[in-house]
Every structure is written in structure tokens, then in C-alpha cells.
Write an enzyme that holds these catalytic residues in place. Structure first.
Site, PDB file in Angstrom:
ATOM      1  N   GLY A 183       0.609  -1.351   0.115  1.00 52.81           N
ATOM      2  CA  GLY A 183       0.346  -0.149   0.062  1.00 52.81           C
ATOM      3  C   GLY A 183       1.109   1.215   0.315  1.00 52.81           C
ATOM      4  O   GLY A 183       1.845   1.081   0.619  1.00 52.81           O
TER       5      GLY A 183
ATOM      6  N   ILE B  29      -0.452   6.688   4.115  1.00 51.41           N
ATOM      7  CA  ILE B  29       0.386   6.206   5.403  1.00 51.41           C
ATOM      8  C   ILE B  29       1.427   5.113   4.724  1.00 51.41           C
ATOM      9  O   ILE B  29       2.828   5.067   5.166  1.00 51.41           O
ATOM     10  CB  ILE B  29      -0.550   5.125   5.916  1.00 51.41           C
ATOM     11  CG1 ILE B  29      -1.970   5.604   6.961  1.00 51.41           C
ATOM     12  CG2 ILE B  29       0.485   4.851   6.960  1.00 51.41           C
ATOM     13  CD1 ILE B  29      -2.273   4.894   7.899  1.00 51.41           C
TER      14      ILE B  29
ATOM     15  N   ARG C 234      -2.260   9.646  20.936  1.00 48.79           N
ATOM     16  CA  ARG C 234      -3.143  10.962  20.655  1.00 48.79           C
ATOM     17  C   ARG C 234      -3.327  10.732  22.069  1.00 48.79           C
ATOM     18  O   ARG C 234      -3.752  11.937  23.292  1.00 48.79           O
ATOM     19  CB  ARG C 234      -4.067  10.431  20.426  1.00 48.79           C
ATOM     20  CG  ARG C 234      -4.481   9.824  18.791  1.00 48.79           C
ATOM     21  CD  ARG C 234      -6.053   9.676  17.533  1.00 48.79           C
ATOM     22  NE  ARG C 234      -5.269   9.629  16.214  1.00 48.79           N
ATOM     23  CZ  ARG C 234      -5.657   9.183  15.285  1.00 48.79           C
ATOM     24  NH1 ARG C 234      -6.717   8.199  15.933  1.00 48.79           N
ATOM     25  NH2 ARG C 234      -5.697   9.139  14.199  1.00 48.79           N
TER      26      ARG C 234
ATOM     27  N   HIS D  72      -9.618  -1.583  18.089  1.00 50.30           N
ATOM     28  CA  HIS D  72      -9.877   0.548  17.861  1.00 50.30           C
ATOM     29  C   HIS D  72     -10.901   0.759  17.288  1.00 50.30           C
ATOM     30  O   HIS D  72     -11.475   1.091  16.027  1.00 50.30           O
ATOM     31  CB  HIS D  72      -9.055   0.356  16.638  1.00 50.30           C
ATOM     32  CG  HIS D  72      -8.143   1.550  16.038  1.00 50.30           C
ATOM     33  ND1 HIS D  72      -7.986   2.413  16.358  1.00 50.30           N
ATOM     34  CD2 HIS D  72      -7.849   2.306  14.271  1.00 50.30           C
ATOM     35  CE1 HIS D  72      -6.697   3.196  15.804  1.00 50.30           C
ATOM     36  NE2 HIS D  72      -8.109   3.133  14.787  1.00 50.30           N
TER      37      HIS D  72
END
Ligand code: A3D
Length: 320
Positions: A10, A14, A152, A176
Site C-alpha cells: 500500500g 500512510i 493521541r 480500535h
């Protein structure tokens, strides 16, 4: 000694960021793989040209053929589609499950000894499917989500308390999704567990409650701002931390989606828990103590993951 080989399956937002960070940190030679022709080649060439500026000798190559990932030490999987505003991670399941099948078969054929880190959403279901489709050992296939969710949480705590992010240790467990479990008692600011940090006046209980809620919805906050996709800088950095712990045998304890066989009273599924990552992959699962409230939140999150696994089995009978 030969450099490590890092295959990025990919080459989107990202994947490209992973290639850039891996090259800058000279972690190894990078193969960027994608079904889109030109994209992995273009990004690989762009970053390869940048190596002459930042001074790294690693090689980068774009590819559309799985043969190019042969012998990879690490594969990081971001292939698939990301969320758009209004979509939940679970809306991606139909498309991304098919992608995991193709990717799993490609890794099985060409890089069966790799440590595989899955990022594609819905994460806990996709990493489970990727392990099944690839047939790789369960301790060598992990999902990245907890490092990001915890980062985060840590960032929001640092912003509110004025304490350096370096002195904050934050943990989120579970799946998640928006019912992930920020572990308030186990997370610390300057060594103080968060309830003690509230008692010491570093932040108020209302601040802490708002941060827990913002952490759970952190992915959606970025999707709403970007409008065309989801977060990519922090997800890439998070996966690199996991890859480094494996490649350098750092034995870091990181919250990752790992295969459970009895830990936390669960079996036969992937869910986010603290895991020690070293040269053998997942070497140990660390079991946090949980009180009734934390246990109930964890069980709710696990139930969501189990629902996603059932949806995968309904779509692809080979997974049942
Ligand atoms: P994007 O920029 O769209 O990149 C995905 C890439 O996958 C594209 O370049 C596609 O061409 C490629 N692709 C599609 N199908 C295939 C295939 N069969 N084989 C190889 N490549 C293929 O997305 P992104 O990089 O922003 O996000 C990638 C994934 O990560 C998405 O599923 C996101 O939802 C997910 N994500 C997860 C987290 C977690 O914390 C778990 C965070 C952020 C994003």
C-alpha cells in the site's frame, strides 16, 4: 551485514509516509508495493532523491509485483481504502477484506519469514483475517492501533497539563473503535497515575473526562478536518516504532492488536493489549489488572471486535 528489507504493501498516504520515515531513519531498504501503477514508483523515486539531501544510503523501489517483496524482514500493510467523513471504520470491511486476501497470499508466497504489521481498517478484524490468509505464525502478525490511540491520549494530556509528552505514559486497550478503553489508572503524567494527577491539580476531572472522550474519537476528528481521507503521519510513526522494536530487538512494551490465547480470558481473536515486541515478534503479552469498570469497558470493546469477525466470516466462508 545486509540491510534489512522493509516491504510497504500500500503506497497511499500512510505507505508513502512510512517509506519516508524508514528511509530517513535508515531502517532498511524499502519496497513500496501498490496495485496502482506509477504511484509506488513515483513515491520511491521522490524519496530516493531526498536521500541525497538527508544522507541515507538505503535503496527505495516501487513495485506492482509481489515478487519484489521477496525475503522482506518486515511487511507493513496499509492496502485498502480509508474512511471518508460520515463513514465508520466498520463500513470498510467488505472492500478491505478482499484486499487482505490478496495481500495475505502475496506475503505467504514471497515473504513468509516477515514480521507483519497491519494498519488497514477495521483493524482488529483485518489483522485477524490477514493472519488467516497468510498462514504466518500468530506471533509474527500484529496490528497497529494502540500505539496511535495511546499517542493521541498522551498528546492531549501533555497539551492540557503542560508536561512534556516524554514524561507521559498513556495506554489504550481493546479494539480500535470508538469504544476503545483509555486506561486512566495505568496512564501517568510525570509518574503520577491520572487519578493522582487530578488530585494534585495537574488537570481537572472534567478535563480528563473530555480527553478520554476526544481520544476515543481521535480518528474521526482528523477525518472530519481532512475530508478526503484519514490520519497518516501519526499512524506511520506508530508502525515504525513497532517495526524498530522488532528489527532492533528493543523489547519495547507497546499496545498492539495481538493474537490472544487465554490472556485477558480471551482466545482466538486479535485485540489491543500491551505486548513485548522483540526479534521473535510478540514475545509476551502483559496483563494489566482491571477493576470492574475497566473490565466492563474492555468486554464491550471486545464484543464489537467479535461482531466484526462474524461479519468477516459471513462475507468469506473460508474464514469460518
Ligand atoms: P490510501 O491513501 O487510500 O492508501 C491505500 C493504498 O492502498 C492506495 O494507494 C491503494 O491503491 C492501495 N491498494 C488498494 N487495494 C490494494 C491491493 N489490493 N493491493 C495493494 N494495494 C492496494 O489510505 P491510507 O494510507 O490513508 O490508509 C490506509 C489504511 O489504513 C486504511 O484502511 C485506513 O482506514 C487505515 N488506517 C488505520 C489506522 C489505524 O490506527 C489502525 C489509522 C489510519 C488509517
Amino acid at each position: 551485514m545486509a540491510r534489512a528489507k522493509i516491504a510497504l504493501i500500500g503506497a497511499g498516504m500512510i505507505g508513502g509516509t512510512l517509506a519516508h520515515v524508514a528511509a530517513r531513519e535508515a531502517l532498511g531498504d524499502v519496497i513500496l508495493f501498490d496495485i496502482a501503477e506509477g504511484t509506488p514508483q513515483g513515491k520511491a523515486l521522490d524519496i530516493a532523491e531526498a536521500t541525497a539531501v538527508f544522507g541515507s544510503d538505503v535503496a527505495l523501489k516501487g513495485a506492482n509485483d509481489y515478487a519484489d517483496i521477496a525475503g522482506a524482514d518486515v511487511c507493513i500493510v496499509t492496502a485498502g481504502v480509508p474512511r471518508k467523513p460520515g463513514m465508520s471504520r466498520d463500513d470498510l470491511i467488505g472492500i478491505n477484506l478482499k484486499v487482505m486476501k490478496a495481500v495475505g497470499e502475496g506475503i505467504k508466497a514471497h515473504a513468509p519469514n516477515a514480521f507483519v504489521i497491519c494498519i488497514t481498517n477495521p483493524l482488529d478484524a483485518m489483522v485477524w483475517a490477514l493472519q488467516k490468509f497468510s498462514g504466518l505464525p500468530k506471533e509474527k502478525v500484529v496490528g497497529m492501533a494502540g500505539v496511535l490511540d495511546s499517542a493521541r491520549f498522551a498528546y492531549f494530556l501533555a497539551e492540557k497539563t503542560g508536561v512534556s509528552v516524554q514524561d507521559i505514559h498513556a495506554w489504550t486497550l481493546g479494539g480500535h473503535g470508538d469504544d476503545m478503553v483509555p486506561m486512566v489508572r495505568h496512564s501517568t503524567v510525570g509518574g503520577l497515575p491520572l487519578p493522582d494527577a487530578v488530585a494534585a491539580g495537574l488537570l481537572s476531572q472534567a478535563d480528563l473526562d473530555a480527553i478520554v472522550d476526544r481520544t476515543r474519537k481521535g480518528g474521526g476528528e482528523i477525518v472530519a478536518l481532512l475530508k478526503t481521507g484519514s490520519a497518516f503521519y501519526a499512524p506511520a510513526e506508530s508502525a515504525i516504532a513497532m517495526a524498530k522494536s522488532y528489527l532492533l530487538d528493543q523489547k519495547r512494551v507497546l499496545p498492539c492488536a495481538v493474537w490472544l490465547s487465554g490472556e485477558y480470558g480471551l482466545s482466538d481473536l486479535y485485540v489491543g493489549v500491551p505486548a513485548l515486541i522483540g526479534a521473535n515478534g510478540v514475545e509476551k503479552v502483559i496483563e494489566f489488572t482491571t477493576n470492574d469498570e475497566e473490565k466492563a469497558m474492555f468486554e464491550k470493546s471486545v464484543a464489537s471486535v467479535q461482531g466484526l469477525l462474524q461479519a468477516c466470516k459471513d462475507i468469506d466462508s473460508s474464514l469460518a
